[in-house]
Design an enzyme around this catalytic site. Structure first.
Site, short mmCIF file in Angstrom:
data_model
loop_
_atom_site.label_atom_id
_atom_site.label_comp_id
_atom_site.label_asym_id
_atom_site.label_seq_id
_atom_site.Cartn_x
_atom_site.Cartn_y
_atom_site.Cartn_z
CG ASP A 1 0.21 -77.91 34.03
OD1 ASP A 1 0.85 -78.86 34.50
OD2 ASP A 1 0.69 -76.80 33.77
CG ASP B 1 4.03 -79.43 37.89
OD1 ASP B 1 4.44 -78.46 37.24
OD2 ASP B 1 4.14 -79.52 39.13
CD GLU C 1 8.17 -78.42 35.14
OE1 GLU C 1 8.57 -77.27 35.25
OE2 GLU C 1 7.44 -78.96 35.99
CG HIS D 1 3.99 -71.23 34.41
ND1 HIS D 1 4.26 -72.28 33.54
CD2 HIS D 1 3.96 -71.76 35.64
CE1 HIS D 1 4.38 -73.39 34.24
NE2 HIS D 1 4.21 -73.11 35.52
CG ASP D 2 7.62 -72.29 36.38
OD1 ASP D 2 6.78 -71.73 37.09
OD2 ASP D 2 7.60 -73.51 36.12
C1 GLC Z 1 6.50 -76.80 38.05
C2 GLC Z 1 5.60 -75.66 37.68
C3 GLC Z 1 5.78 -74.56 38.67
C4 GLC Z 1 5.40 -75.08 40.03
C5 GLC Z 1 6.17 -76.36 40.38
C6 GLC Z 1 5.54 -77.08 41.53
O1 GLC Z 1 7.84 -76.49 37.95
O2 GLC Z 1 5.85 -75.27 36.37
O3 GLC Z 1 5.04 -73.42 38.37
O4 GLC Z 1 5.66 -74.12 41.03
O5 GLC Z 1 6.17 -77.28 39.31
O6 GLC Z 1 4.31 -77.64 41.16
#
Ligand code: GLC
Length: 549
Positions: free
Chosen positions: A96, A196, A246, A320-321
């Site tokens: 990641d 990310d 993402e 995880h979110d």
């Molecule tokens: C992404 C991650 C999340 C994090 C955010 C900031 O959305 O999945 O867990 O808090 O980015 O890095």
């Protein structure tokens, strides 16, 4: 080019996966010890959320050093061993990369704070009086997206926590630094990268107030984002690995560009539109029952849109979110098994690469915490206070967190019936839900009808049937919000997937005969279907296959 269409990806949140040294926190050796289990699922790649040196304000998404391992999680030798041992079992590691921002403890930011001009240009600093932030943009975790540094008389941008400073991608030196990080990990044998919030990296030329929203429309899919991604991929030679971006608040058109092979950017994209159908007026912290009509429309738009233009979706419910899907769109009580299996089938048979988040394959549920002291996530704690300030009672605020907190997915993996669910011998860093006595790997290994075995079947079907990997997609019963159904087609092969999204029996618009097809999967205990169906029972789900000569 890696076979990303035939792959299934398993996501691990190492802090909560398995605690090998029994200090209450999961670690990399814990992942190594559980590799046989992961292999037994049939997955190809293991995506691990960050385990780099970090103050862990946002559980590792605040990176202090991209090349060093946080001692809480282990050592570089452990990561090298994980890569080797995964490879022996036919799996690769996906890392990641958090490149939109660094921790404010990162050396670059520290040097910027000390006034070194070169490093100030690594971040997004703007002038302004101590009381007037450069814009009215809001951080995704609540509050202003700007923080004032009195010694510099400047503000820096942080789209997330105040300890996560946004990098300035316009600076070619920043881009070079980040490429070096990729090269470093690629050399170690990593087989994939998840980037990310990567569609936020290119900020607009001019920073202006957003009178309609929190600022996101100015920096999501920003002006140079495609250019930067192409450059990153070309200069690091990761075009033949599996990569996923993402994408926060993105559009279909941009995701086509990010993921179509001709563009040479990424293999695929995560988008989150389908996970907002239970947000009232788009607000995560305002509860609403899921709008299934909307959900179906979104899947249809994204699936057919990506197919037409040769783009590729990452398909998923959980990470995880996100809260646990069985608690969210299923029924964690009466129809726990049926609804968890149905939701899995919905996703795994789509056109795209499926992701399974640890514990999803067991039907793990939301945590059900009843006190704010049980929460750990920075976002949940911020929003709890925001909700109280808005006038909500404690109980109302907790009720919202119980459904929306990211900690719902972060409680430890439930391995067995033991104290602490076999995750650790020490009290874990975050509380384990009571239901681990029923929902755990040991129980589900022993039950041939378990959710765990169902996931294994779904994952193996992707390997066996080209139509799942490559087939075109066509949506069925579009006017019926309760039924999520589609057909996949590929030279002489047809797959029909039928899912009842509700806890009620629903009448099918036309009867479906299981006699002319092979029923590959069915989530009701009597086993594979051989009859003609006029209705679907609560949460009933079937996968039917036909071959034409
Ligand atoms: C992404 C991650 C999340 C994090 C955010 C900031 O959305 O999945 O867990 O808090 O980015 O890095």
């Amino acid at each position: 080019m890696a076979d990303f269409k035939g792959s299934t990806i398993y996501q691990i949140y190492p802090k909560s996966f398995y605690d090998s040294n029994h200090d209450g926190v999961g670690d990399i050796r814990g992942v190594i010890e559980k590799l046989d289990y992961i292999q037994s699922l049939g997955v190809d790649l293991i995506w691990s959320t960050p385990f780099f040196v970090s103050p862990l304000n946002d559980n590792g998404y605040d990176v202090e050093d991209y090349r060093k391992i946080h001692p809480l999680f282990g050592t570089m030798e452990d990561v090298e061993e994980l890569i080797r041992e995964a490879e022996k079992r036919g799996m690769g590691l996906m890392l990641d990369m958090v490149f939109n921002h660094t921790s404010t403890r990162h050396e670059w930011f520290q040097r910027a704070l000390a006034g070194e001009k070169d490093y100030m240009d690594y971040y997004i600093f703007r002038d302004g009086g101590a009381d007037t932030p450069p814009t009215n943009w809001q951080s995704k975790f609540g509050g202003s997206a700007w923080e004032y540094v009195p010694s510099l008389k400047k503000w820096y941008l942080h789209l997330f926590d105040v300890t996560q400073a946004d990098l300035n991608w316009e600076n070619p030196k920043v881009r070079e630094e980040l490429k070096e990080v990729i090269r470093f990990w690629k050399k170690k044998g990593v087989k994939g990268f998840r980037f990310d919030v990567v569609n936020l990296i290119s900020k607009p030329k001019i920073f202006e107030d957003d009178n309609e929203g929190d600022g996101r429309r100015f920096y999501s899919d920003g002006p140079h984002v495609h250019e930067y991604l192409k450059e990153l991929v070309a200069d690091t030679g990761i075009g033949d690995l599996i990569t996923v971006g993402e994408m926060s608040f993105t559009s279909l058109d941009h995701c086509i560009r990010y993921s179509s092979p001709e563009e040479k950017e990424l293999s695929m994209c995560f988008n989150f539109h389908h996970l907002k159908v239970d947000y009232r007026d788009g607000n995560k912290w305002a509860l609403m029952r899921p709008d299934y009509r909307k959900l179906k429309e979104l899947f249809e738009t994204w699936q057919t849109g990506m197919e037409q233009e040769n783009g590729w979706n990452a398909v998923f419910w959980c990470n995880h979110d996100q809260p646990r899907i069985v608690s969210r769109f299923g029924d964690e009580k009466k129809y726990w098994k049926e609804s968890a299996k149905m939701l899995a089938a919905c996703i795994h048979m789509l056109r795209g690469t499926p992701y399974v988040f640890q514990g999803e394959e067991l039907g793990m549920t939301n945590t059900g915490y009843t006190d704010i002291s049980e929460y750990r996530d920075v976002e949940s704690i911020h929003y709890y206070h925001i909700l109280l300030n808005e006038g909500k009672s404690r109980e109302e605020a907790l009720q919202i967190l119980r459904q929306r907190s990211r900690d719902n997915s972060r409680s430890p993996m439930q391995w067995d019936f033991g104290t602490y669910a076999g995750f650790s011998e020490q009290e874990p860093w975050i509380k384990i839900p009571e239901n681990h006595k029923k929902i755990n790997v040991a129980a589900e290994e022993a039950d041939p009808d378990s959710i765990l075995h169902y996931y294994r079947k779904l994952i193996s079907l992707r390997k066996q049937y080209a139509v799942i990997r490559e087939g075109a997609i066509e949506f069925l019963y579009r006017e019926q919000p309760e039924i999520f159904a589609y057909r996949r087609l590929l030279e002489g092969e047809e797959l029909v997937v039928l899912n009842n999204l509700t806890d009620r029996e629903v009448v099918l618009p036309e009867s479906v005969s299981c006699q002319n097809s092979i029923c590959l999967l069915h989530n009701y205990p009597e086993g594979l279907c051989r009859n003609t169906l006029e209705t679907l029972r609560p949460y009933e789900s079937l996968v039917l296959f036909k071959r034409y000569s």
